[in-house]
Write a protein that holds these residues in place. Structure first.
Motif, PDB file in Angstrom:
ATOM      1  N   ALA A 188       0.832  -1.206   0.000  1.00 31.10           N
ATOM      2  CA  ALA A 188       0.000   0.000   0.000  1.00 31.10           C
ATOM      3  C   ALA A 188       0.865   1.253   0.000  1.00 31.10           C
ATOM      4  O   ALA A 188       0.589   2.219  -0.731  1.00 31.10           O
ATOM      5  CB  ALA A 188      -0.926  -0.014   1.211  1.00 31.10           C
ATOM      6  N   ARG A 189       1.920   1.232   0.794  1.00 27.39           N
ATOM      7  CA  ARG A 189       2.797   2.397   0.885  1.00 27.39           C
ATOM      8  C   ARG A 189       3.453   2.701  -0.472  1.00 27.39           C
ATOM      9  O   ARG A 189       3.675   3.859  -0.825  1.00 27.39           O
ATOM     10  CB  ARG A 189       3.854   2.157   1.963  1.00 27.39           C
ATOM     11  N   PHE A 190       3.766   1.652  -1.239  1.00 29.66           N
ATOM     12  CA  PHE A 190       4.359   1.830  -2.559  1.00 29.66           C
ATOM     13  C   PHE A 190       3.479   2.733  -3.431  1.00 29.66           C
ATOM     14  O   PHE A 190       3.967   3.675  -4.077  1.00 29.66           O
ATOM     15  CB  PHE A 190       4.542   0.459  -3.220  1.00 29.66           C
ATOM     16  N   TRP A 191       2.170   2.474  -3.442  1.00 32.68           N
ATOM     17  CA  TRP A 191       1.259   3.257  -4.280  1.00 32.68           C
ATOM     18  C   TRP A 191       0.960   4.615  -3.664  1.00 32.68           C
ATOM     19  O   TRP A 191       0.798   5.610  -4.394  1.00 32.68           O
ATOM     20  CB  TRP A 191      -0.029   2.465  -4.515  1.00 32.68           C
ATOM     21  N   LEU A 192       0.905   4.673  -2.345  1.00 23.00           N
ATOM     22  CA  LEU A 192       0.660   5.956  -1.693  1.00 23.00           C
ATOM     23  C   LEU A 192       1.825   6.921  -1.927  1.00 23.00           C
ATOM     24  O   LEU A 192       1.620   8.122  -2.135  1.00 23.00           O
ATOM     25  CB  LEU A 192       0.426   5.746  -0.197  1.00 23.00           C
ATOM     26  N   GLU A 193       3.047   6.385  -1.899  1.00 17.06           N
ATOM     27  CA  GLU A 193       4.217   7.222  -2.180  1.00 17.06           C
ATOM     28  C   GLU A 193       4.181   7.744  -3.610  1.00 17.06           C
ATOM     29  O   GLU A 193       4.667   8.836  -3.899  1.00 17.06           O
ATOM     30  CB  GLU A 193       5.503   6.422  -1.953  1.00 17.06           C
ATOM     31  N   MET A 194       3.581   6.971  -4.497  1.00 13.99           N
ATOM     32  CA  MET A 194       3.471   7.401  -5.893  1.00 13.99           C
ATOM     33  C   MET A 194       2.476   8.546  -6.035  1.00 13.99           C
ATOM     34  O   MET A 194       2.546   9.324  -6.991  1.00 13.99           O
ATOM     35  CB  MET A 194       3.062   6.219  -6.773  1.00 13.99           C
ATOM     36  N   GLY A 195       1.522   8.629  -5.099  1.00 11.13           N
ATOM     37  CA  GLY A 195       0.579   9.740  -5.130  1.00 11.13           C
ATOM     38  C   GLY A 195      -0.881   9.376  -5.276  1.00 11.13           C
ATOM     39  O   GLY A 195      -1.718  10.276  -5.441  1.00 11.13           O
ATOM     40  N   VAL A 196      -1.233   8.075  -5.226  1.00 15.02           N
ATOM     41  CA  VAL A 196      -2.656   7.738  -5.318  1.00 15.02           C
ATOM     42  C   VAL A 196      -3.377   8.295  -4.098  1.00 15.02           C
ATOM     43  O   VAL A 196      -2.803   8.454  -3.011  1.00 15.02           O
ATOM     44  CB  VAL A 196      -2.889   6.214  -5.449  1.00 15.02           C
ATOM     45  N   ASP A 197      -4.657   8.585  -4.271  1.00 23.94           N
ATOM     46  CA  ASP A 197      -5.446   9.231  -3.225  1.00 23.94           C
ATOM     47  C   ASP A 197      -6.214   8.255  -2.363  1.00 23.94           C
ATOM     48  O   ASP A 197      -6.875   8.663  -1.400  1.00 23.94           O
ATOM     49  CB  ASP A 197      -6.424  10.213  -3.868  1.00 23.94           C
ATOM     50  N   GLY A 198      -6.141   6.978  -2.694  1.00 23.92           N
ATOM     51  CA  GLY A 198      -6.833   5.992  -1.874  1.00 23.92           C
ATOM     52  C   GLY A 198      -7.015   4.689  -2.609  1.00 23.92           C
ATOM     53  O   GLY A 198      -6.597   4.526  -3.762  1.00 23.92           O
ATOM     54  N   PHE A 199      -7.676   3.768  -1.919  1.00 24.72           N
ATOM     55  CA  PHE A 199      -7.862   2.411  -2.438  1.00 24.72           C
ATOM     56  C   PHE A 199      -9.324   1.993  -2.345  1.00 24.72           C
ATOM     57  O   PHE A 199     -10.001   2.281  -1.353  1.00 24.72           O
ATOM     58  CB  PHE A 199      -7.040   1.407  -1.631  1.00 24.72           C
ATOM     59  N   ARG A 200      -9.782   1.303  -3.367  1.00 19.59           N
ATOM     60  CA  ARG A 200     -10.997   0.513  -3.250  1.00 19.59           C
ATOM     61  C   ARG A 200     -10.531  -0.886  -2.840  1.00 19.59           C
ATOM     62  O   ARG A 200      -9.720  -1.511  -3.526  1.00 19.59           O
ATOM     63  CB  ARG A 200     -11.748   0.485  -4.587  1.00 19.59           C
ATOM     64  N   LEU A 201     -11.004  -1.358  -1.702  1.00 21.84           N
ATOM     65  CA  LEU A 201     -10.543  -2.617  -1.135  1.00 21.84           C
ATOM     66  C   LEU A 201     -11.521  -3.730  -1.482  1.00 21.84           C
ATOM     67  O   LEU A 201     -12.680  -3.720  -1.053  1.00 21.84           O
ATOM     68  CB  LEU A 201     -10.368  -2.500   0.377  1.00 21.84           C
ATOM     69  N   ASP A 202     -11.052  -4.678  -2.245  1.00 22.26           N
ATOM     70  CA  ASP A 202     -11.869  -5.780  -2.730  1.00 22.26           C
ATOM     71  C   ASP A 202     -12.241  -6.718  -1.573  1.00 22.26           C
ATOM     72  O   ASP A 202     -11.396  -7.056  -0.730  1.00 22.26           O
ATOM     73  CB  ASP A 202     -11.068  -6.550  -3.797  1.00 22.26           C
ATOM     74  N   VAL A 203     -13.495  -7.139  -1.542  1.00 24.77           N
ATOM     75  CA  VAL A 203     -14.040  -8.136  -0.601  1.00 24.77           C
ATOM     76  C   VAL A 203     -13.389  -8.083   0.793  1.00 24.77           C
ATOM     77  O   VAL A 203     -12.897  -9.081   1.317  1.00 24.77           O
ATOM     78  CB  VAL A 203     -13.975  -9.557  -1.182  1.00 24.77           C
ATOM     79  N   VAL A 204     -13.425  -6.929   1.419  1.00 25.32           N
ATOM     80  CA  VAL A 204     -12.786  -6.731   2.722  1.00 25.32           C
ATOM     81  C   VAL A 204     -13.307  -7.712   3.760  1.00 25.32           C
ATOM     82  O   VAL A 204     -12.557  -8.191   4.625  1.00 25.32           O
ATOM     83  CB  VAL A 204     -13.013  -5.284   3.201  1.00 25.32           C
ATOM     84  N   ASN A 205     -14.596  -8.023   3.706  1.00 28.08           N
ATOM     85  CA  ASN A 205     -15.181  -8.872   4.745  1.00 28.08           C
ATOM     86  C   ASN A 205     -14.803 -10.347   4.612  1.00 28.08           C
ATOM     87  O   ASN A 205     -15.238 -11.177   5.422  1.00 28.08           O
ATOM     88  CB  ASN A 205     -16.706  -8.719   4.772  1.00 28.08           C
ATOM     89  N   PHE A 206     -13.960 -10.674   3.639  1.00 30.93           N
ATOM     90  CA  PHE A 206     -13.475 -12.053   3.490  1.00 30.93           C
ATOM     91  C   PHE A 206     -12.090 -12.260   4.112  1.00 30.93           C
ATOM     92  O   PHE A 206     -11.541 -13.362   4.041  1.00 30.93           O
ATOM     93  CB  PHE A 206     -13.405 -12.439   2.010  1.00 30.93           C
ATOM     94  N   PHE A 207     -11.496 -11.223   4.698  1.00 33.04           N
ATOM     95  CA  PHE A 207     -10.090 -11.316   5.110  1.00 33.04           C
ATOM     96  C   PHE A 207      -9.825 -12.423   6.131  1.00 33.04           C
ATOM     97  O   PHE A 207      -8.742 -13.004   6.133  1.00 33.04           O
ATOM     98  CB  PHE A 207      -9.614  -9.982   5.688  1.00 33.04           C
ATOM     99  N   THR A 208     -10.745 -12.673   7.050  1.00 30.69           N
ATOM    100  CA  THR A 208     -10.518 -13.721   8.059  1.00 30.69           C
ATOM    101  C   THR A 208     -11.654 -14.727   8.038  1.00 30.69           C
ATOM    102  O   THR A 208     -12.717 -14.491   7.448  1.00 30.69           O
ATOM    103  CB  THR A 208     -10.378 -13.137   9.475  1.00 30.69           C
ATOM    104  N   MET A 260      -3.325   5.005   6.064  1.00 31.72           N
ATOM    105  CA  MET A 260      -4.039   5.915   5.172  1.00 31.72           C
ATOM    106  C   MET A 260      -4.054   7.334   5.734  1.00 31.72           C
ATOM    107  O   MET A 260      -3.884   8.311   4.997  1.00 31.72           O
ATOM    108  CB  MET A 260      -5.467   5.408   4.942  1.00 31.72           C
ATOM    109  N   ASP A 261      -4.233   7.461   7.039  1.00 27.96           N
ATOM    110  CA  ASP A 261      -4.231   8.788   7.656  1.00 27.96           C
ATOM    111  C   ASP A 261      -2.866   9.467   7.526  1.00 27.96           C
ATOM    112  O   ASP A 261      -2.769  10.690   7.392  1.00 27.96           O
ATOM    113  CB  ASP A 261      -4.624   8.684   9.131  1.00 27.96           C
ATOM    114  N   GLU A 262      -1.813   8.645   7.554  1.00 28.36           N
ATOM    115  CA  GLU A 262      -0.459   9.179   7.401  1.00 28.36           C
ATOM    116  C   GLU A 262      -0.301   9.898   6.060  1.00 28.36           C
ATOM    117  O   GLU A 262       0.429  10.883   5.948  1.00 28.36           O
ATOM    118  CB  GLU A 262       0.547   8.031   7.525  1.00 28.36           C
ATOM    119  N   TYR A 263      -1.018   9.402   5.035  1.00 24.93           N
ATOM    120  CA  TYR A 263      -0.920   9.979   3.689  1.00 24.93           C
ATOM    121  C   TYR A 263      -2.157  10.810   3.323  1.00 24.93           C
ATOM    122  O   TYR A 263      -2.280  11.245   2.170  1.00 24.93           O
ATOM    123  CB  TYR A 263      -0.730   8.857   2.659  1.00 24.93           C
TER     124      TYR A 263
END
Length: 548
Positions: A188-208, A260-263
């Protein structure tokens, strides 16, 4: 008014599905340079942000949602420099850029999985969900993949099963392993350093998942399926209690939010397949240690969009999202086109269907929260009927004919009616066929018609930007005279905006003496007639007014 750092709270987001947006190379597949070519079109809509679906390196078994390299662009879409060009051009036009992040699973060709599957004692042995077989050699439980069949696949080298909630080529990451979380945050940090403004997170409720690995119970005949679920989809033959939507996932959101708040970046979460989509969505955005905003399938069913249903949804959101933000979404690349979803409940007259489309556009941009528009919905594109031999979606191919899949909402954008392949590509055949019935809805046709749905979307979104109450106001649902009417007041210190919607094919009347002096607004978008303190709203009519 919403502060600039909290732009996401009231944003209009435009989803771009790269494969089907614009092909610049002539291979029949949309790409990043194609997006760049059409970025002025997106900016002209007046939206605040674009969400770009996956363009990362992938075997394309699930068209980019099976990632083999999180940090590079797949050659069919272009290069990393092409993406940087989009990022810079979007920012120059005042557009935020959200990109998809698929953190629940990877491709089975990702180096992490290729190492993990080799043995039980390698450095990444515990990066995926591995479980021993039952004594008889069968999978550890009855969990099903959303794409059909068992959610478990046998790996001979480890003599274990691995979990895959989607295709067997999409193994699930083990989010209980802190090393996995660290690796994801680093990506995530790789893309945030590039300058993206955020992420759409796929199927978050499947993580665990439930680590006791209990069997899911079978769904009783009288228990309804989740919103948006196909009545013939085998996945919902079970009540999915243990394979996803676990409380442990909520605890993992804090480090994501901190990063995300850091960026000063934002997260848009997809809540998928949940039994109670609205309630689950609200859990994921509650407080400052979770995600920013979430969308779900509550508006993606084909049940009629009645006033009663809309009022019920508004009331639920008001109750559940006390401090979180919902993203009102009625169309994505995963669901049938909204134009077709409700058409069977509408009159056959074309002018009434056009009125419904305009009314819905006005409604979704007026509700509290943000909203997402899927490419082509602003044109009124219908769900395409894709012949079996032309189907590409693995979900549809595997489930055919009970489940038709997602190809019908993923067909290429028609840019020019009379152009070869509707101006999408110079290839002899695009990756999905362009339906003949989409050609009259092409962008150039609608650009030339000031009354077109495209222009109505554009005027509405630009008008919305000028309304302080729609940028950050509260919403107060009203009790009105006529049953088909939905009404609410969006209010902030600077403005009180009355919003009325007729969700029927009949003319309705509303006594306006109960409201303070009204100053109608948005006449350039909608028309109405009022006389003797009575408002007449035509079929699927809309009325906006500033209250004094």
């Amino acid at each position: 008014m919403t502060s600039s750092s909290a732009w996401w709270r009231s944003a209009v987001i435009y989803q771009i599905y790269p494969r089907s947006f614009m092909d610049s190379t002539g291979d029949g597949i949309g790409d990043l340079p194609g997006i760049l070519q059409q970025l002025d079109y997106v900016a002209s809509l007046g939206v605040d942000a674009v969400w770009i679906s996956p363009f990362f390196k992938s075997p394309m078994k699930d068209f980019g949602y099976d990632i083999s390299d999180y940090r590079d662009v797949d050659p069919i879409f272009g290069t990393l420099d092409d993406f940087k060009d989009i990022l810079h051009a979007a920012h120059d036009r005042g557009l935020k850029v959200l990109i998809d992040q698929v953190w629940n699973h990877t491709s089975d060709q990702h180096p992490w999985f290729e190492e993990s599957r080799l043995s039980r004692d390698n450095p990444k042995a515990d990066w995926y969900v591995w479980v021993d077989a039952k004594p008889d050699g069968t999978p550890p439980n009855n969990w099903l993949s959303t794409f059909g069949g068992s959610a478990w696949t046998w790996e001979p080298r480890r003599q274990q099963y691995y979990l895959h909630n989607f295709l067997d080529s999409q193994p699930d990451l083990n989010w209980y392993n802190p090393d996995v979380l660290d690796a994801i945050l680093d990506t995530a940090r790789f893309w945030l350093e590039m300058g993206v403004d955020g992420f759409r997170l796929d199927v978050v409720n499947f993580f665990t998942y439930d680590r006791s690995l209990q069997d899911n119970p079978m769904r009783p005949a009288d228990k309804p399926r989740p919103a948006g679920a196909s009545p013939t989809d085998p996945f919902f033959s079970q009540v999915n209690l243990y394979n996803f939507c676990q409380a442990e996932t909520l605890k993992l959101l804090k480090p994501i939010r901190q990063l995300m708040d850091e960026y000063d970046a934002t997260t848009l979460a997809e809540i998928s397949s949940a039994e109670d989509a609205l309630s689950t969505s609200s859990d994921y955005v509650r407080g400052r240690d979770r995600l920013h905003t979430a969308y779900n399938s509550s508006l993606m069913t084909d049940e009629p969009l009645t006033a009663q249903r809309v009022k019920h949804l508004i009331h639920q959101v008001d109750t559940l999202f006390d401090d979180g933000v919902i993203c009102w979404t009625a169309g994505t690349h995963d669901f049938p086109r909204l134009k077709s979803r409700w058409s069977k409940y509408q009159p056959t007259e074309e002018f009434l269907r056009d009125a419904f489309d305009s009314m819905f556009a006005a409604l979704i941009i007026s509700l509290k929260g943000n909203c997402c528009i899927y490419q082509g919905d602003e044109l009124g594109l219908t769900q395409a009927d894709i012949p079996h031999e032309k189907m590409q979606d693995p979900f549809g191919i595997q489930g055919y004919p009970q489940v038709l899949g997602r190809d019908g909402s993923r067909t290429p954008m028609p840019w020019r009616q009379a152009a070869y392949q509707a101006g999408f590509t110079k290839a002899a055949e695009p990756w999905l066929p362009i339906p003949e019935e989409h050609l009259p809805y092409a962008v150039d046709v609608q650009e030339a018609d000031p009354s077109s749905l495209l222009h109505r979307y554009r005027r509405l979104i630009h008008w919305r930007r000028l309304q302080p109450a729609l940028q950050g106001g509260d919403l107060h649902l009203l009790k009105l005279d006529a049953e088909p009417l939905v009404g609410f007041i969006r209010a902030c210190d600077e403005q009180q905006l009355l919003c009325l919607f007729n969700l029927s094919a009949d003319t309705v009347y509303q006594d306006m003496t109960r409201f303070p002096q009204c100053e109608p607004t948005a006449q350039n978008v909608f028309s109405d007639r009022s006389f003797h303190h009575t408002l007449e709203l035509p079929p699927y009519g809309v009325y906006f007014a500033n209250l004094c």
